[in-house]
Design a protein around this motif. Structure first.
Motif: not given
Length: 435
Positions: A273-280
């Protein structure tokens, strides 16, 4: 407690009257495939019954009681359960060591644990409040840990050293498949946690059937069991590092590698969620990303646990493969640290599964060769299992410090995990009695 603690002359641990082999003899005959299948199914059933609630069902039940406090409820319930597991595993292992049933030392405790665990799971489905939920989850932990202690002690009881890597690998495969089955059970019931508990209880009982009939446990003769004395019994849980240095080094290496592994996996959702920012970046929900990574990891664990165990048996060596697998685990941590992308996460999951699968199989075989006494295998393996359980207690706190308090983020967390895992590889060299 060992044979030397018995009053009078020390009996030959390999023979009793008439020259028959005993439960304490070093096994020399390879075990049959049906016995191995029974061990694998017990491990599968245990982990299906354990992981389904832990991964999904307990959280759903916590939300059912209080949506606003679900995180706190889940932390309370799982924390109490973890505390029970720390005590139950070595304690039930010691009980099984002293069991003189005509069915053997281990089979009765697999059965007792399965019944206790299944009944507690069914009762958990109808728990009216958080307090009762906590009590029943603690009883589930007690039951499955009784089974764990017994079934893992059965391997050095029955499996000759040249076959232990292969059998340990298959047992690790059963654990991993069981975890996947538990998650599938939780997904299939689609939010009906009560039904999920019933299915998990059924899986637990079904997993032990073959082993109960084909366990072929050697009974422990009454004369080979020392009289019970409270202080020596509890004192025996301390295994002197000075007297048994190889056991101590094996315990420490397992603790370090397990700590590093838990530090990698505990914040995986938040990493995506916070490092890869997978959704974005990829349009993938982080929760779905965790499922994909877990699946890849599990597949690789299944493959390499079997292959790694078999390879170590053919080589006749354990330490080189334990060291190599520890280095591979550390490499996975570094991939995540310095490649915070979806591709990097996929690669990290694959590499971690390759390393940890081989490690589970080969390190178990190594540990089984440094146990201090045949009479206390269950207790001593329970002490080893504390090294598996403790990281579950402190890894979340360590991860929190690295990510939040020390502001090092996920790079510092995963670099630290790699260093801790590599320390485990270094200390394996200290073990002298196993190649």
């Amino acid at each position: 407690m060992s044979l030397s603690d018995l009053p009078g002359p020390v009996p030959d641990p390999a023979v009793v009257r008439g020259g028959a082999t005993t439960a304490l003899a070093d096994p020399v005959t390879p075990v049959r495939p049906i016995w191995i299948t029974g061990v694998v199914l017990v491990n599968l059933g245990i982990n299906a019954a354990f992981s389904g609630p832990l991964q999904v069902l307990l959280g759903q039940q916590a939300a059912h009681f209080d949506e606003g406090q679900k995180e706190a409820i889940l932390a309370l319930v799982t924390g109490c359960g973890a505390a029970v597991s720390l005590v139950a595993n070595p304690l039930f292992g010691a009980f099984s060591d002293r069991t003189t049933s005509r069915f053997g030392r281990r089979v009765p405790w697999v059965l007792i644990g399965a019944i206790l665990g299944a009944v507690a799971l069914i009762a958990l489905a109808g728990a009216p409040n958080v307090a009762v939920m906590t009590v029943f989850w603690c009883l589930v932990q007690a039951g499955v840990n009784a089974m764990y202690a017994a079934i893992f002690a059965a391997i050095p009881d029955r499996v000759p050293v040249p076959q232990r890597g292969s059998v340990g690998g298959l047992a690790a495969m059963g654990q991993t498949v069981g975890i996947l089955v538990g998650v599938v059970i939780a997904a299939v019931v689609a939010g009906n946690f009560a039904a999920g508990y019933w299915v998990c209880a059924a899986a637990l009982l079904a997993g032990v059937v073959l082993y109960l009939f084909k366990g072929d446990d050697q009974p422990l003769p009454q004369q080979e069991r020392a009289p019970f004395r409270m202080w020596p019994f509890f004192k025996g849980f301390w295994v002197s590092p000075k007297r048994y240095p190889d056991f101590a080094w094996a315990w420490l290496t397992r603790l370090l590698v397990s700590t590093g592994n838990h530090m990698v996996t505990i914040y995986l959702l938040f990493f995506l969620t916070d490092a890869v920012h997978l959704k974005e970046t990829e349009g993938i929900e982080p929760g779905n990303g965790v499922l994909v990574l877990t699946g890849l990891y599990a597949v690789m664990v299944i493959i390499t646990s079997v292959l790694g165990g078999r390879l170590s048996d053919r080589m006749g060596k354990r330490k080189p493969l334990v060291i190599a697998s520890s280095v591979i685990i550390a490499a996975a941590s570094l991939i995540l640290a310095f490649t915070p992308t979806w591709i990097g996460a996929l690669a990290g999951a694959v590499v971690l599964g390759i390393g940890f699968g081989a490690y589970l199989a080969v390190d178990f075989a190594l540990i089984s060769q440094v146990l201090p006494a045949a009479l206390d295998r269950g207790r001593d393996l329970g002490v080893i299992n504390i090294a598996n359980s403790l990281p579950q207690v402190w890894a979340p706190g360590i991860a929190f410090l690295f990510v939040k308090q020390w502001e090092g983020g996920y790079v510092s967390l995963y670099v630290a995990a790699a260093i801790i895992g590599l320390m485990g590889a270094v200390f394996v060299v200290k073990i002298k009695s196993v190649d």
